[in-house]
Design an enzyme around this catalytic site. Structure first.
Site, PDB file in Angstrom:
ATOM      1  N   VAL A 124       4.002  -6.916   6.067  1.00  0.00           N
ATOM      2  CA  VAL A 124       3.801  -6.084   7.264  1.00  0.00           C
ATOM      3  C   VAL A 124       5.089  -6.096   8.068  1.00  0.00           C
ATOM      4  O   VAL A 124       5.582  -7.165   8.440  1.00  0.00           O
ATOM      5  CB  VAL A 124       2.647  -6.620   8.144  1.00  0.00           C
ATOM      6  CG1 VAL A 124       2.460  -5.721   9.369  1.00  0.00           C
ATOM      7  CG2 VAL A 124       1.356  -6.730   7.359  1.00  0.00           C
ATOM      8  N   GLY A 172      15.658   7.601   0.627  1.00  0.00           N
ATOM      9  CA  GLY A 172      15.081   6.371   0.091  1.00  0.00           C
ATOM     10  C   GLY A 172      14.057   5.715   0.990  1.00  0.00           C
ATOM     11  O   GLY A 172      13.645   4.568   0.735  1.00  0.00           O
ATOM     12  N   ASP A 227      -0.960   2.631   2.150  1.00  0.00           N
ATOM     13  CA  ASP A 227      -0.009   1.547   2.399  1.00  0.00           C
ATOM     14  C   ASP A 227      -0.201   1.002   3.819  1.00  0.00           C
ATOM     15  O   ASP A 227      -0.211  -0.214   4.031  1.00  0.00           O
ATOM     16  CB  ASP A 227       1.416   2.061   2.212  1.00  0.00           C
ATOM     17  CG  ASP A 227       2.452   0.964   2.436  1.00  0.00           C
ATOM     18  OD1 ASP A 227       2.462   0.002   1.650  1.00  0.00           O
ATOM     19  OD2 ASP A 227       3.227   1.067   3.402  1.00  0.00           O
ATOM     20  N   LYS A 262      -1.584  -2.800   5.189  1.00  0.00           N
ATOM     21  CA  LYS A 262      -0.919  -3.595   6.222  1.00  0.00           C
ATOM     22  C   LYS A 262      -1.865  -3.909   7.377  1.00  0.00           C
ATOM     23  O   LYS A 262      -1.890  -5.038   7.891  1.00  0.00           O
ATOM     24  CB  LYS A 262       0.318  -2.853   6.736  1.00  0.00           C
ATOM     25  CG  LYS A 262       1.415  -2.685   5.698  1.00  0.00           C
ATOM     26  CD  LYS A 262       2.559  -1.833   6.224  1.00  0.00           C
ATOM     27  CE  LYS A 262       3.645  -1.643   5.163  1.00  0.00           C
ATOM     28  NZ  LYS A 262       4.745  -0.774   5.628  1.00  0.00           N
ATOM     29  N   GLY A 299      13.476  -0.245   4.392  1.00  0.00           N
ATOM     30  CA  GLY A 299      14.830  -0.431   3.881  1.00  0.00           C
ATOM     31  C   GLY A 299      14.941  -1.709   3.084  1.00  0.00           C
ATOM     32  O   GLY A 299      14.344  -2.742   3.416  1.00  0.00           O
TER      33      GLY A 299
END
Length: 816
Positions: free
Chosen positions: A604, A659, A673, A677, A792
């Protein structure tokens, strides 16, 4: 007078003989030397094997030929003027051995006095060759007959020397005027002149006897290492040279398995206060280890040693309690059968008494106990004696521990870190040693952990990285870059395994991270718990950490097995924490029972300290009231772009190109997703929910056809642009912005598109940021807010790296 002893490794070949001759010749410039020599390396083992072969009635000619060729090869390499004389001596030695063993083979029995004669012939060869070398150097020498120099007890294979009788015999035998006196080690004679031996590896003892007899200035024991080490340097990296030991410490070390010294060696030296130095034939200039009356006690522990060839016997039953003489009967039975007891421990209830003996005596010990307590066993007062062969003794040695508090606690904590059970404990009254009986298969692990905690104090992380995608490869690069930083902080982090979906790369020395991609492609194994577990056991890794950088459910489903096998688990994979509630609890129970860490901070918020913050709040007694947050970096970016006037399809394609999203953007836009979380956070707050309990509103809505390939999906996505344009226009009209939010409110968890007001903490969150507003009993009406980049590879890998470092906490507490 100086006494020097050279072991078999120092005499392994002619070059070693020549080195020893030079060392001794140099020392004769300042004093006379008595040199005690062992047989060349492997020769005594060959002689023992010859006895066993003959005793079994088998032909031993091949073995005797091999021994002769071995000795002749050494003489040939020497190329001395008197080589012919040496060859004749070898012929005589071989002939005498053959003669003795021929009789042994006929009767298929090898009497102890015959075996004693045969197994000490290697020492005879050593002194003959050394005398020839001295003759070539012009050094005068005398070969001393050990049967005329050392007087021992009658035990043919394990004699004990009588120092006073030996002194008179030795002095009478030595001719004055020689620079060197050469004595075959390991050999003596009883008072009737019958040959005896002083126990296997008894040449150390021979040297100590001679030093005591001659009141030598020093006794030097030359071997193939620089001295006594804090642990066996062959199995423990970073073992440290011990500069000085007391006689007591040396006695304990030799008794509990240190191979540098023979257990009986220290007694004569300590009694006559003769200093002993352990030196290295291959490094003569090294100072070595000094054994003397007083040791340097700046460190409480000098060394760690182990005995592996032991068996633990236990006598137990109600007939033990309160009955005087049971212990004395137990140990009298051992003494009557010449069985040495290594360690003793007794339960405080007096219900049982356990002791360790050398494994070779276990059968005789068992029979002796059964015979001694036959009546008690028959009447049910005692159980039949139990024997446990799968044990070893681990010992800490050091006189300084009597002045240091907490040594025992640190020792037992170290053994717990090695994940082994302590079967028995013993400590001597002088507090110079403490021993624990442990499982033999885990002995090496115990030694390694104890050495890390007491000596090197360099905690280790033994890493296995699963998944070499964006996050996994970035993590490996960060580990590579941080090696200097880790070294400066005394942390050893080795990557021992790297795996992708097809192959597993393992390296017992640690993988070279500069070329791991090439090595991985060439690897042949595939990833499995069995392969990795076997590797950890074979290499005695004590802090294995599995880093799962995949999103695979089949890996997450194995976390319990990995924890049970001794691995810490570090992962950004959300599947385990969002599986069934039963598995969620099983993971935590297993981690607690095995003292392993299950760390998942990056599941998370990527690198944001979300989980740690929640756990800190709840551990302090706080309670979650409500929560709202932007939990997806990709959706944060997409909705930020929509806010700036981009269409949904444009923002999605741009996020994918940068990305931010998964290769298939549907994985992000579905909302699952974020739902995972949110479920993880809810469960951290103590909510017993399943993934199916989360109300999920997909970004795509229920009517949109998201089937087909990625290209098909992206081609259809612009059809949703008008819908989101209208939603965005409406939000702007009310001074609001669209955000994809996960919320926990009134026991319900929801994931949906929300129009938030300008005073909401989530209003300004975009460009890949995450933000979490935690409303708790402590933080209200103003919530606790965490905000930062939540997507990232770099920040996620950094968060994983931080979790990896947290696996050290249990080690560092012990090392303090």
């Amino acid at each position: 007078m100086k006494v020097v002893k050279f072991g078999g490794s120092s005499l392994a070949n002619y070059d070693r003989f020549k080195t020893v001759a030079n060392i001794i010749a140099t020392q004769t410039r300042t004093t006379s030397i008595t040199a005690v020599l062992s047989a060349p390396k492997t020769v005594t083992n060959q002689l023992v094997a010859l006895c066993e072969t003959a005793e079994q009635g088998q032909d031993f000619q091949d073995k005797i030929d091999y021994l002769k060729d071995f000795l002749l090869a050494i003489v040939k390499d020497a190329a001395l003027d008197n080589n012919e004389s040496l060859v004749t001596s070898i012929d005589e030695i071989i002939a005498s051995i053959t003669d003795k063993l021929t009789g042994v083979r006929l009767i298929q029995s090898c009497p102890e006095h015959i075996k004693a004669y045969v197994i000490c012939r290697g020492e005879v060869f050593s002194v003959l060759l050394m005398q020839a070398l001295f003759e070539s150097k012009g050094v005068t020498s005398q070969v001393l007959d050990p049967t005329k120099s050392i007087i021992s007890s009658d035990d043919a294979l394990n004699g004990v020397a009588d120092i006073e009788l030996s002194r008179a015999a030795l002095v009478a035998h030595m001719e004055s005027g020689n620079q060197v006196y050469l004595l075959p080690g390991f050999t003596a004679a009883n008072e009737e002149g019958q040959l005896t031996t002083l126990g296997r590896n008894g040449s150390d003892y021979s040297a100590a006897i001679v030093a005591a007899c001659l009141h030598a200035d020093v006794c030097e024991i030359w071997t193939d290492v620089d001295g006594v080490y804090s642990a066996d340097p062959r199995s423990v990296k970073g073992a440290m040279l011990v500069e000085k030991l007391s006689y007591s410490e040396a006695m304990e070390l030799s008794y509990f398995g240190a191979s540098v010294l023979h257990p009986k060696t220290i007694g004569p030296l300590a009694h006559y206060k003769i200093p002993c130095v352990i030196k290295n034939t291959l490094n003569p200039s090294a100072e070595g280890t000094l054994i003397a009356t007083e040791a340097n006690n700046t460190t409480p522990i000098k060394a760690i040693s182990s005995l592996n060839d032991v068996c633990m016997m236990t006598v137990s039953g109600p007939g033990m309690k309160g009955v005087v003489g049971m212990a004395s009967r137990t140990f009298k039975a051992m003494a009557d059968n010449n069985i040495s007891v290594v360690l003793i421990t007794q339960s405080s209830s007096e219900f049982s008494i356990s002791f360790c003996i050398y494994s070779e005596h276990k059968k005789e010990a068992y029979n002796a106990l059964v015979n001694e307590f036959e009546l008690e066993i028959k009447n049910g007062l005692l159980e039949e004696p139990r024997q446990n062969d799968d044990v070893a003794i681990v010992s800490l040695i050091g006189e300084g521990m009597r002045q240091s508090k907490g040594i025992a606690a640190k020792f037992f904590t170290s053994l717990a870190q090695a994940r082994l059970n302590i079967l028995a404990i013993a400590q001597d009254s002088t507090e110079s040693s403490i021993s624990a009986v442990v499982e033999r298969r885990k002995c090496a692990d115990a030694i390694k952990v104890c050495h890390e905690n007491f000596f090197t104090k360099v905690p280790s992380i033994d890493l296995f990285v699963l998944g070499c995608g964006v996050v996994g490869s970035e993590l490996i690069n960060q580990i590579k870059r941080q090696q200097t930083w880790l070294h400066e902080r005394n942390i050893r982090l080795n990557v021992y395994g790297i795996a992708n979906s097809r192959k597993l790369l393992l390296n017992s020395e640690g993988i070279d991270l500069e070329s791991y991609e090439t090595q991985l492609e060439q690897a042949e194994d595939s990833f499995s718990l069995l392969n990795v577990k076997r590797f950890v056991q074979d290499n005695h890794l004590v802090n294995p950490v599995l880093v799962d950088c995949t999103s695979a459910e089949n890996v997450a489903s194995q976390y319990v097995e990995f924890l049970a096998a001794g691995f810490h688990i570090v992962t950004p994979n959300k599947k385990a924490n969002t599986g069934s509630m039963a598995y969620y609890h099983e993971l935590r129970a297993t981690a607690q029972s095995t003292m392993r860490r299950f760390l998942y901070e990056t599941t998370v918020g990527a690198g944001l300290p979300v989980i740690d913050t929640l756990q800190g709040l709840f551990n302090a007694g706080d309670e979650l009231v409500a929560f709202e947050g932007i939990l997806s970096g990709s959706l944060s970016y997409i909705f930020g772009k929509i806010d700036e006037g981009h269409s949904l399809s444009q923002a999605t394609i741009e996020a994918r190109n940068l990305g931010y999203t998964e290769p298939d953007p549907r994985d992000d836009l579905s909302g699952m997703d974020v739902a995972r979380k949110l479920l993880i956070m809810a469960r951290e707050a103590g909510m017993e929910l399943e993934l199916s309990d989360i109300e999920v509103e997909s970004v795509l809505g229920n009517e949109f056809d998201a089937t087909g390939s990625i290209d098909d999906f992206l081609e259809k996505l612009p059809s949703l642009d008008p819908t989101f344009q209208a939603l965005n226009d409406n939000a702007r009209a009310n001074n609001q912005v669209l955000r994809y939010v996960g919320e926990i409110k009134e026991g319900k968890c929801r994931v949906k598109v929300v129009a938030v007001d300008s005073d909401n903490p989530l209003y300004a969150v975009k460009n890949g940021e995450n933000a979490l507003a935690i409303h708790s009993a402590y933080y209200q009406p103003i919530p606790f807010v965490l905000r930062g980049y939540g997507a990232g590879a770099a920040v996620t890998a950094a968060g994983v790296f931080a979790d990896v470092m947290r696996t050290l906490s249990w080690q560092q507490e012990v090392m303090i």
